[in-house]
Design an enzyme around this catalytic site. Structure first.
Site, short mmCIF file in Angstrom:
data_model
loop_
_atom_site.label_atom_id
_atom_site.label_comp_id
_atom_site.label_asym_id
_atom_site.label_seq_id
_atom_site.Cartn_x
_atom_site.Cartn_y
_atom_site.Cartn_z
N TYR A 198 -0.05 -5.83 -6.79
CA TYR A 198 -1.25 -4.98 -6.73
C TYR A 198 -0.97 -3.72 -5.90
O TYR A 198 -1.21 -2.61 -6.36
CB TYR A 198 -2.40 -5.79 -6.10
CG TYR A 198 -3.74 -5.09 -6.09
CD1 TYR A 198 -4.54 -5.07 -7.22
CD2 TYR A 198 -4.23 -4.48 -4.94
CE1 TYR A 198 -5.78 -4.45 -7.22
CE2 TYR A 198 -5.47 -3.86 -4.92
CZ TYR A 198 -6.24 -3.85 -6.06
OH TYR A 198 -7.48 -3.24 -6.05
N SER A 222 -7.04 2.00 -4.98
CA SER A 222 -7.49 1.06 -3.93
C SER A 222 -6.94 1.52 -2.59
O SER A 222 -5.94 2.24 -2.52
CB SER A 222 -6.94 -0.33 -4.26
OG SER A 222 -7.04 -1.17 -3.14
P1 NAI Z 1 -14.34 -6.13 -12.13
O1 NAI Z 1 -13.59 -7.38 -12.45
O2 NAI Z 1 -15.79 -6.24 -11.85
O3 NAI Z 1 -14.12 -5.06 -13.30
C1 NAI Z 1 -12.84 -4.84 -13.86
C2 NAI Z 1 -12.95 -4.82 -15.39
O4 NAI Z 1 -11.64 -4.54 -15.94
C3 NAI Z 1 -13.41 -6.17 -15.97
O5 NAI Z 1 -14.59 -6.01 -16.72
C4 NAI Z 1 -12.24 -6.59 -16.85
O6 NAI Z 1 -12.63 -7.29 -18.03
C5 NAI Z 1 -11.57 -5.27 -17.16
N1 NAI Z 1 -10.17 -5.45 -17.62
C6 NAI Z 1 -9.23 -6.22 -17.03
N2 NAI Z 1 -8.11 -6.21 -17.78
C7 NAI Z 1 -8.34 -5.42 -18.86
C8 NAI Z 1 -7.57 -5.03 -19.98
N3 NAI Z 1 -6.30 -5.46 -20.17
N4 NAI Z 1 -8.15 -4.23 -20.90
C9 NAI Z 1 -9.44 -3.82 -20.75
N5 NAI Z 1 -10.20 -4.15 -19.70
C10 NAI Z 1 -9.67 -4.94 -18.76
O7 NAI Z 1 -13.56 -5.49 -10.90
P2 NAI Z 1 -13.79 -4.16 -10.02
O8 NAI Z 1 -13.68 -4.59 -8.63
O9 NAI Z 1 -14.98 -3.42 -10.46
O10 NAI Z 1 -12.46 -3.37 -10.35
C11 NAI Z 1 -12.45 -2.02 -10.72
C12 NAI Z 1 -11.28 -1.33 -10.04
O11 NAI Z 1 -11.53 -1.24 -8.65
C13 NAI Z 1 -9.94 -2.03 -10.20
O12 NAI Z 1 -8.94 -1.09 -10.54
C14 NAI Z 1 -9.69 -2.61 -8.82
O13 NAI Z 1 -8.32 -2.75 -8.55
C15 NAI Z 1 -10.35 -1.56 -7.95
N6 NAI Z 1 -10.68 -1.99 -6.62
C16 NAI Z 1 -11.51 -3.06 -6.42
C17 NAI Z 1 -11.84 -3.44 -5.14
C18 NAI Z 1 -12.80 -4.56 -4.90
O14 NAI Z 1 -13.03 -4.89 -3.73
N7 NAI Z 1 -13.40 -5.16 -5.89
C19 NAI Z 1 -11.33 -2.73 -3.97
C20 NAI Z 1 -10.46 -1.63 -4.29
C21 NAI Z 1 -10.16 -1.28 -5.56
#
Ligand code: NAI
Length: 344
Positions: A163, A150
């Site tokens: 985070y 991130s």
């Molecule tokens: P999202 O919530 O749409 O997807 C994240 C997925 O990780 C979810 O499906 C969730 O069930 C899964 N997950 C969570 N804990 C878990 C575990 N213990 N075991 C297996 N799966 C697990 O969120 P997003 O935004 O697509 O996140 C993806 C990455 O992007 C993350 O690492 C987040 O920190 C990063 N990120 C997101 C930003 C945003 O604006 N959404 C900005 C910068 C980075």
């Protein structure tokens, strides 16, 4: 890594958001796609979305896995080898969660949950998968390791400390892995987005039952506010295409943003940490005042053509409106009596 066709990709967190976008893009390149996620219903929906996107059903392997659990993550690695005949050539760790609140209000559960998924699960994955990948592919065929970190990796924030600390550590790990993997003909890429149109605004809903004791104020309203912000983020497929370009060109850090100037400002924070935190407090207050003034001007210039959305008096990009019923996030639980009133 340039040749993806016929190879295997594993995407952690591949049932949603950024991870699902990556599964689509690398699947479209002709890779066999394994996606790992803790949410079974989301995995089923993701499989349907991948099929609708044009990925052949036999090339999709959804795996229910809790990445924070080493046995579960190891079983996931075994499953990929059993079904696809080998470990992934491309290993992308994207699963993540977030939670906002004053760091001094944090509980052990807050740190254990966020750092457990965002940092220690990434370590689990590296230790489980990388040796298998080296054994199977070193000097034989291309393979690569990537992680979704991130923009938070480059700074600190008093309301997103677990985070930011996790993401800073993940970046650092990936710099090390890129160097370490060179002799095997591989390397590492870390993707550092600012805002993604994903479901992370709902993360609190899926907090594990044993880690529910938070010190932060969390409500339907704070989640609605977060969702409205993420709705303005980059499309996950567009983001995955930028990651692909980064992997193809062996970039260690990939900074995807429609406004590259934002990233120059972000990267400067690394220098700023050393520059400002070594000053006395009085000097630092003055330094911050000047820095904030300069940054305000930069932001105004950047968003000059972006519309007149407003939030708390700040100019925001077009369409970025706080929905009705939204509540400010990043505050402490109201019953914590040692917390400064401005942070409740
Ligand atoms: P999202 O919530 O749409 O997807 C994240 C997925 O990780 C979810 O499906 C969730 O069930 C899964 N997950 C969570 N804990 C878990 C575990 N213990 N075991 C297996 N799966 C697990 O969120 P997003 O935004 O697509 O996140 C993806 C990455 O992007 C993350 O690492 C987040 O920190 C990063 N990120 C997101 C930003 C945003 O604006 N959404 C900005 C910068 C980075």
């Amino acid at each position: 890594m340039k040749d993806f066709k016929g190879k295997i990709v594993f995407v952690s967190g591949g049932a949603s958001g950024a991870g699902l976008g990556q599964a689509k893009v690398f699947g479209r390149e002709g890779m066999k796609v394994a996606i790992g996620d803790v949410r079974e219903d989301a995995l089923e929906n993701a499989k349907k979305e991948l099929i609708a996107f044009g990925i052949p059903e036999q090339d999709i392997l959804p795996i229910k896995v809790d990445l924070t659990n080493r046995e579960s993550y190891t079983a996931c690695a075994d499953k990929i080898e059993e079904v696809f005949g080998g470990p992934p050539h491309l290993f992308i760790q994207t699963a993540g969660v977030n939670s906002f609140g004053p760091v001094e209000a944090s509980t052990f559960d807050d740190f254990d949950w966020v750092m457990g998924v965002d940092l220690f699960a990434v370590v689990n994955g590296l230790l489980i998968f990388v040796p298998r990948m080296i054994k199977a592919y070193a000097h034989k065929t291309e393979f690569w390791v990537a992680t979704t970190s991130s923009g938070g990796a480059f700074g600190a924030g008093s309301t997103c400390a677990p985070y930011s600390a996790s993401k800073a550590a993940v970046n650092n790990l990936m710099y090390s892995y890129d160097e370490a993997l060179r002799p095997y003909g591989s390397g590492a890429t870390v993707l550092c987005p600012a805002n993604i149109n994903s479901n992370i605004g709902n993360a609190e809903k899926f907090r594990p039952a044993n880690l529910k004791n938070t010190g932060y104020h969390v409500s339907e309203g704070t989640m609605a506010h977060l969702r409205s912000i993420h709705a303005q983020g980059i499309d996950p497929v567009e983001l995955a295409e930028i990651l692909k370009e980064g992997i193809e060109n062996e970039r260690v850090i990939v900074l995807p943003d429609r406004h590259p100037e934002t990233w120059i400002a972000q990267m400067r924070r690394n220098d700023e940490v050393i520059e400002s935190y070594t000053l006395t407090r009085a000097e630092r207050d003055e330094w911050n005042r000047k820095r904030n003034e300069a940054r305000r001007k930069e932001m105004e210039a950047m968003f000059a053509d972006a519309g007149d959305g407003k939030e708390g008096g700040r100019r925001m990009p077009k369409g970025w409106e706080v929905p009705e019923g939204a509540e400010a996030f990043g505050h402490a639980r109201h019953d914590l009596d040692w917390i400064d009133p401005t942070r409740k």
